[in-house]
Design a protein around this motif. Structure first.
Motif, PDB file in Angstrom:
ATOM      1  N   VAL A  38       0.836  -1.202   0.000  1.00 51.26           N
ATOM      2  CA  VAL A  38       0.000   0.000   0.000  1.00 51.26           C
ATOM      3  C   VAL A  38       0.871   1.252   0.000  1.00 51.26           C
ATOM      4  N   ALA A  39       1.908   1.283   0.846  1.00 49.08           N
ATOM      5  CA  ALA A  39       2.776   2.458   0.922  1.00 49.08           C
ATOM      6  C   ALA A  39       3.538   2.669  -0.380  1.00 49.08           C
ATOM      7  N   ALA A  40       4.033   1.594  -0.973  1.00 47.79           N
ATOM      8  CA  ALA A  40       4.772   1.712  -2.232  1.00 47.79           C
ATOM      9  C   ALA A  40       3.864   2.209  -3.354  1.00 47.79           C
ATOM     10  N   HIS A  41       2.638   1.724  -3.378  1.00 47.45           N
ATOM     11  CA  HIS A  41       1.695   2.141  -4.413  1.00 47.45           C
ATOM     12  C   HIS A  41       1.269   3.590  -4.207  1.00 47.45           C
ATOM     13  N   ALA A  42       1.097   4.008  -2.959  1.00 47.60           N
ATOM     14  CA  ALA A  42       0.684   5.386  -2.674  1.00 47.60           C
ATOM     15  C   ALA A  42       1.710   6.382  -3.199  1.00 47.60           C
ATOM     16  N   ALA A  43       2.976   5.986  -3.225  1.00 52.58           N
ATOM     17  CA  ALA A  43       4.027   6.873  -3.725  1.00 52.58           C
ATOM     18  C   ALA A  43       3.884   7.140  -5.220  1.00 52.58           C
ATOM     19  N   LEU A  44       3.078   6.345  -5.917  1.00 53.02           N
ATOM     20  CA  LEU A  44       2.881   6.503  -7.357  1.00 53.02           C
ATOM     21  C   LEU A  44       1.680   7.374  -7.703  1.00 53.02           C
ATOM     22  N   THR A  45       0.968   7.883  -6.695  1.00 53.79           N
ATOM     23  CA  THR A  45      -0.298   8.569  -6.944  1.00 53.79           C
ATOM     24  C   THR A  45      -0.152   9.728  -7.918  1.00 53.79           C
ATOM     25  N   GLY A  46       0.871  10.575  -7.710  1.00 54.01           N
ATOM     26  CA  GLY A  46       1.051  11.712  -8.606  1.00 54.01           C
ATOM     27  C   GLY A  46       1.256  11.284 -10.047  1.00 54.01           C
ATOM     28  N   GLU A  47       2.099  10.271 -10.263  1.00 56.92           N
ATOM     29  CA  GLU A  47       2.344   9.785 -11.624  1.00 56.92           C
ATOM     30  C   GLU A  47       1.100   9.131 -12.213  1.00 56.92           C
ATOM     31  N   LEU A  48       0.316   8.467 -11.376  1.00 51.81           N
ATOM     32  CA  LEU A  48      -0.914   7.844 -11.862  1.00 51.81           C
ATOM     33  C   LEU A  48      -1.905   8.910 -12.328  1.00 51.81           C
ATOM     34  N   LEU A  49      -1.985  10.018 -11.598  1.00 54.17           N
ATOM     35  CA  LEU A  49      -2.861  11.116 -12.008  1.00 54.17           C
ATOM     36  C   LEU A  49      -2.367  11.749 -13.308  1.00 54.17           C
ATOM     37  N   LEU A  50      -1.055  11.938 -13.417  1.00 54.44           N
ATOM     38  CA  LEU A  50      -0.492  12.478 -14.657  1.00 54.44           C
ATOM     39  C   LEU A  50      -0.733  11.542 -15.834  1.00 54.44           C
ATOM     40  N   PHE A  51      -0.584  10.254 -15.581  1.00 53.23           N
ATOM     41  CA  PHE A  51      -0.787   9.255 -16.628  1.00 53.23           C
ATOM     42  C   PHE A  51      -2.192   9.372 -17.212  1.00 53.23           C
ATOM     43  N   LEU A  52      -3.185   9.439 -16.345  1.00 52.87           N
ATOM     44  CA  LEU A  52      -4.560   9.510 -16.850  1.00 52.87           C
ATOM     45  C   LEU A  52      -4.828  10.854 -17.523  1.00 52.87           C
ATOM     46  N   LEU A  53      -4.180  11.913 -17.025  1.00 51.27           N
ATOM     47  CA  LEU A  53      -4.334  13.217 -17.656  1.00 51.27           C
ATOM     48  C   LEU A  53      -3.837  13.179 -19.093  1.00 51.27           C
ATOM     49  N   GLN A  54      -2.651  12.587 -19.299  1.00 47.82           N
ATOM     50  CA  GLN A  54      -2.102  12.517 -20.653  1.00 47.82           C
ATOM     51  C   GLN A  54      -2.845  11.506 -21.525  1.00 47.82           C
ATOM     52  N   LEU A  55      -3.517  10.553 -20.886  1.00 44.43           N
ATOM     53  CA  LEU A  55      -4.287   9.563 -21.641  1.00 44.43           C
ATOM     54  C   LEU A  55      -5.663  10.100 -22.048  1.00 44.43           C
ATOM     55  N   GLN A  56      -6.084  11.206 -21.430  1.00 40.03           N
ATOM     56  CA  GLN A  56      -7.444  11.721 -21.641  1.00 40.03           C
ATOM     57  C   GLN A  56      -7.844  11.871 -23.107  1.00 40.03           C
ATOM     58  N   PRO A  57      -6.978  12.400 -23.991  1.00 38.83           N
ATOM     59  CA  PRO A  57      -7.416  12.551 -25.383  1.00 38.83           C
ATOM     60  C   PRO A  57      -7.702  11.226 -26.086  1.00 38.83           C
ATOM     61  N   HIS A  58      -7.283  10.118 -25.485  1.00 42.76           N
ATOM     62  CA  HIS A  58      -7.392   8.818 -26.148  1.00 42.76           C
ATOM     63  C   HIS A  58      -8.438   7.901 -25.511  1.00 42.76           C
ATOM     64  N   VAL A  59      -9.142   8.394 -24.496  1.00 44.58           N
ATOM     65  CA  VAL A  59     -10.154   7.563 -23.849  1.00 44.58           C
ATOM     66  C   VAL A  59     -11.298   8.437 -23.352  1.00 44.58           C
ATOM     67  N   GLU A  60     -12.503   8.063 -23.699  1.00 41.09           N
ATOM     68  CA  GLU A  60     -13.676   8.789 -23.221  1.00 41.09           C
ATOM     69  C   GLU A  60     -14.020   8.340 -21.808  1.00 41.09           C
ATOM     70  N   ALA A  61     -14.614   9.246 -21.049  1.00 38.86           N
ATOM     71  CA  ALA A  61     -14.954   8.934 -19.664  1.00 38.86           C
ATOM     72  C   ALA A  61     -15.886   7.726 -19.586  1.00 38.86           C
ATOM     73  N   GLY A  62     -16.844   7.652 -20.495  1.00 36.60           N
ATOM     74  CA  GLY A  62     -17.771   6.529 -20.467  1.00 36.60           C
ATOM     75  C   GLY A  62     -17.073   5.203 -20.699  1.00 36.60           C
ATOM     76  N   ARG A  63     -16.113   5.194 -21.600  1.00 39.87           N
ATOM     77  CA  ARG A  63     -15.356   3.965 -21.856  1.00 39.87           C
ATOM     78  C   ARG A  63     -14.502   3.601 -20.650  1.00 39.87           C
ATOM     79  N   LEU A  64     -13.936   4.627 -19.999  1.00 40.27           N
ATOM     80  CA  LEU A  64     -13.122   4.375 -18.811  1.00 40.27           C
ATOM     81  C   LEU A  64     -13.945   3.668 -17.743  1.00 40.27           C
ATOM     82  N   ALA A  65     -15.169   4.141 -17.537  1.00 41.20           N
ATOM     83  CA  ALA A  65     -16.044   3.508 -16.548  1.00 41.20           C
ATOM     84  C   ALA A  65     -16.379   2.078 -16.952  1.00 41.20           C
ATOM     85  N   THR A  66     -16.748   1.889 -18.210  1.00 45.48           N
ATOM     86  CA  THR A  66     -17.110   0.551 -18.692  1.00 45.48           C
ATOM     87  C   THR A  66     -15.951  -0.422 -18.550  1.00 45.48           C
ATOM     88  N   ASP A  67     -14.745   0.041 -18.906  1.00 51.24           N
ATOM     89  CA  ASP A  67     -13.566  -0.826 -18.817  1.00 51.24           C
ATOM     90  C   ASP A  67     -13.296  -1.258 -17.381  1.00 51.24           C
TER      91      ASP A  67
END
Length: 210
Positions: free
Chosen positions: A149-178
């Motif tokens: 849990v602690a090791a994964h929590a350290a990735l939170t900022g990068e995980l948020l950035l990852f999804l931000l940069q992925l936004q143009p390639h995935v619709e919110a509805g598809r993200l939920a469905t997936d």
């Protein structure tokens, strides 16, 4: 008594929300003078807020060049995928093993929150990003392993950035469905299905950045 948030913390909250909504964009410079005038704060308050965001991995500060919105490159995406796969697959395996083959209610509540965040006609991507990170964190937390849990929590900022940069390639509805399909598959087929889920998104973004 509860401590009141400082001006710097409130400013960091506003800047974080704007960054995760895509304005300013990844790689864009954060100009001190403009932000000081816009928010009506002292320069040292702004710098404290930027340092907080830098500690979270959302901002990069370089000597004599100032702050920019952090941006993941192709190698960052690959390394993030490899580390997430190592942590999240083992966490999902432990979670299913320790909960009789079913993910606990906290994971299903986080999934419902993600679906709700993606459902609005004008969903804020910052809310989607946080809900997405919260779901993956809930799966990891279900492992009952404090060090994972602690090791994964350290990735939170990068995980948020990852999804931000992925936004143009995935619709919110598809993200939920997936992710609905992911949770169902985890409980039906086991932790191994998570690897393909993580790889697909990493390859999508990696190809765009190459």
């Amino acid at each position: 008594m509860l401590a009141r948030p400082s001006t710097a913390e409130l400013l960091a909250d506003d800047l974080r929300r704007e960054i995760l909504d895509g304005a300013p964009a990844a790689g864009e410079r954060l100009r001190e003078r403009e932000l000081v005038e816009r928010y009506g704060v002292a320069r040292h308050t702004l710098r404290a807020a930027l340092r907080q965001l830098a500690a979270e991995g959302l901002v990069r500060i370089e000597p004599h060049r100032g702050a920019t919105v952090a941006r993941l490159g192709p190698e960052d995406v690959r390394w993030l995928y490899e580390l997430r796969a190592a942590l999240e697959l083992e966490a999902a395996h432990l979670a299913l093993e320790r909960h009789g083959g079913r993910l606990p209610d906290g994971v299903h509540a986080a999934l419902a929150a993600l679906v709700d965040a993606c459902a609005g006609p004008d969903e804020a991507w910052s809310e989607v990003s946080h809900a997405h990170a919260a779901l993956h964190s809930a799966i990891v937390a279900a492992s009952g392993s404090p060090r994972i849990v602690a090791a994964h929590a350290a990735l939170t900022g990068e995980l948020l950035l990852f999804l931000l940069q992925l936004q143009p390639h995935v619709e919110a509805g598809r993200l939920a469905t997936d992710h609905v399909a992911l949770v169902e598959a985890l409980e039906r087929d086991g932790a191994g299905v998570l690897r393909a889920h993580l790889r697909e998104s990493a390859e999508t973004l990696g190809a765009e950045l190459a």
